[in-house]
Write an enzyme that holds these catalytic residues in place. Structure first.
Site, mmCIF file in Angstrom:
data_model
loop_
_atom_site.group_PDB
_atom_site.id
_atom_site.type_symbol
_atom_site.label_atom_id
_atom_site.label_comp_id
_atom_site.label_asym_id
_atom_site.label_seq_id
_atom_site.Cartn_x
_atom_site.Cartn_y
_atom_site.Cartn_z
ATOM 1 N N ASP A 149 55.289 -13.533 -15.847
ATOM 2 C CA ASP A 149 55.099 -13.470 -14.403
ATOM 3 C C ASP A 149 53.629 -13.657 -14.032
ATOM 4 O O ASP A 149 52.730 -13.213 -14.761
ATOM 5 C CB ASP A 149 55.571 -12.125 -13.852
ATOM 6 C CG ASP A 149 57.079 -12.040 -13.720
ATOM 7 O OD1 ASP A 149 57.740 -13.080 -13.816
ATOM 8 O OD2 ASP A 149 57.586 -10.917 -13.520
ATOM 9 N N ARG A 150 53.412 -14.251 -12.876
ATOM 10 C CA ARG A 150 52.052 -14.546 -12.419
ATOM 11 C C ARG A 150 51.192 -13.289 -12.339
ATOM 12 O O ARG A 150 50.016 -13.297 -12.703
ATOM 13 C CB ARG A 150 52.114 -15.239 -11.049
ATOM 14 C CG ARG A 150 50.762 -15.729 -10.533
ATOM 15 C CD ARG A 150 50.908 -16.458 -9.209
ATOM 16 N NE ARG A 150 51.155 -15.540 -8.115
ATOM 17 C CZ ARG A 150 50.197 -14.922 -7.416
ATOM 18 N NH1 ARG A 150 48.925 -15.123 -7.721
ATOM 19 N NH2 ARG A 150 50.510 -14.113 -6.427
#
Length: 311
Positions: A149-150
């Protein structure tokens, strides 16, 4: 005997900013709707980018085939391959560098910082871990074996040769990778730990938050408390599955939402990233047996969580 599918030819255009050109294969046109290449491109992209921009791209020679620049007036030919580069909007650079934990002829293990997307998607294209690593390391075939995930920092595995990617992706799919995360969240002595959380998580496209719903569990995480002080705890998180936002959802369901989480328990209004308040979640350890060599690997992130900056 079934025909063997032939792979598409390699692109005649180089990568730009670490991003591959878009590849089109012109479809069949039984109703003869597209006398020229421009007619098809206009039907396909005109509404999205406008007629003027499309014609400008044709004049600039932006569409390329195996024999060179493709002119808009050329007769339409079904099955023909055409490549072009999209126009990318300017992106603010995430002000953190990517660390390299390991690199050999097959894989790169990177320490991805918070806020940096792993792969190009949505409004994050050229300033992503994949694009940066391709540019910085000169590895044009580099591909991610999985996605981080970012907002999560830590270890991300990339494959150097495109042909090897499937073997490493299968390793993640078949749960043959041990992943260990570290997180900071409130401490609640009434929550009995360690605990294994199992639930059914669903994530709708276009909806920021995933949610737990009734039904057969499709996610599993083990939660352990490492230490606590000042009302906050440091936790070891061991996911057995890999659903979107799984660890954040499971911690929130225990009443222990992660420090710096802009989605759980409440979705905050979208605003520019606050680099002083990262999500306190770190992909700390990756362990697996290399699917190509049989060599055992254990990698540990060199990054550390900084909960003091988030409170």
């Amino acid at each position: 005997m079934a025909r063997r599918h032939r792979p598409p030819p390699p692109p005649p255009l180089p990568q730009r900013d670490g991003i591959d050109p878009v590849r089109l294969r012109l479809p069949e046109d039984p109703d003869r709707l597209w006398p020229t290449v421009r007619d098809h491109l206009l039907a396909r992209f005109g509404e999205a980018i406008g007629v003027g921009r499309l014609d400008a791209m044709l004049r600039e020679g932006r569409f390329v085939g195996l024999d060179g620049v493709v002119g808009g007036a050329e007769p339409y030919t079904a099955g023909r391959y055409v490549w072009f580069h999209r126009d990318f909007a300017a992106e603010a650079r995430v002000p953190f560098e990517i660390g390299i934990v390991h690199r050999d002829e097959r894989i790169v293990v990177a320490d991805k910082p918070h806020f940096l997307a792993t792969t190009p998607r949505g409004r994050h294209i050229t300033d992503t871990a994949l694009a940066r690593l391709r540019r910085d390391l000169g590895l044009t075939e580099l591909q991610p074996a999985h996605r981080l995930d970012r907002l999560t920092a830590g270890l991300a595995l990339f494959v150097v040769r495109a042909g090897d990617r499937g073997a490493y992706q299968t390793m993640f799919r078949d749960r043959r990778v041990r992943k260990e995360y570290e997180a900071v969240a409130p401490y609640d002595p009434s929550v009995t730990l360690p605990v294994t959380v199992r639930s059914r998580i669903e994530k709708e496209r276009g909806v920021l938050a995933a949610r737990e719903v009734p039904g057969e569990p499709n996610s599993e995480s083990r939660i352990e408390l490492l230490e606590h002080r000042g009302g906050f705890g440091r936790y070891r998180l061991l996911p057995a599955t890999g659903r979107t936002h799984q660890l954040r959802v499971h911690m929130n369901s225990l009443g222990l939402p992660l420090v710096g989480d802009p989605v759980y328990p409440v979705v905050l209004d979208e605003a520019p990233d606050d680099y002083t308040r990262p999500l306190e979640l770190l992909a700390k350890i990756l362990e697996f047996t290399d699917p190509l060599t049989g060599e055992p690997h254990r990698f540990e992130s060199r990054l550390r969580l900084c909960p003091g900056a988030s409170r």
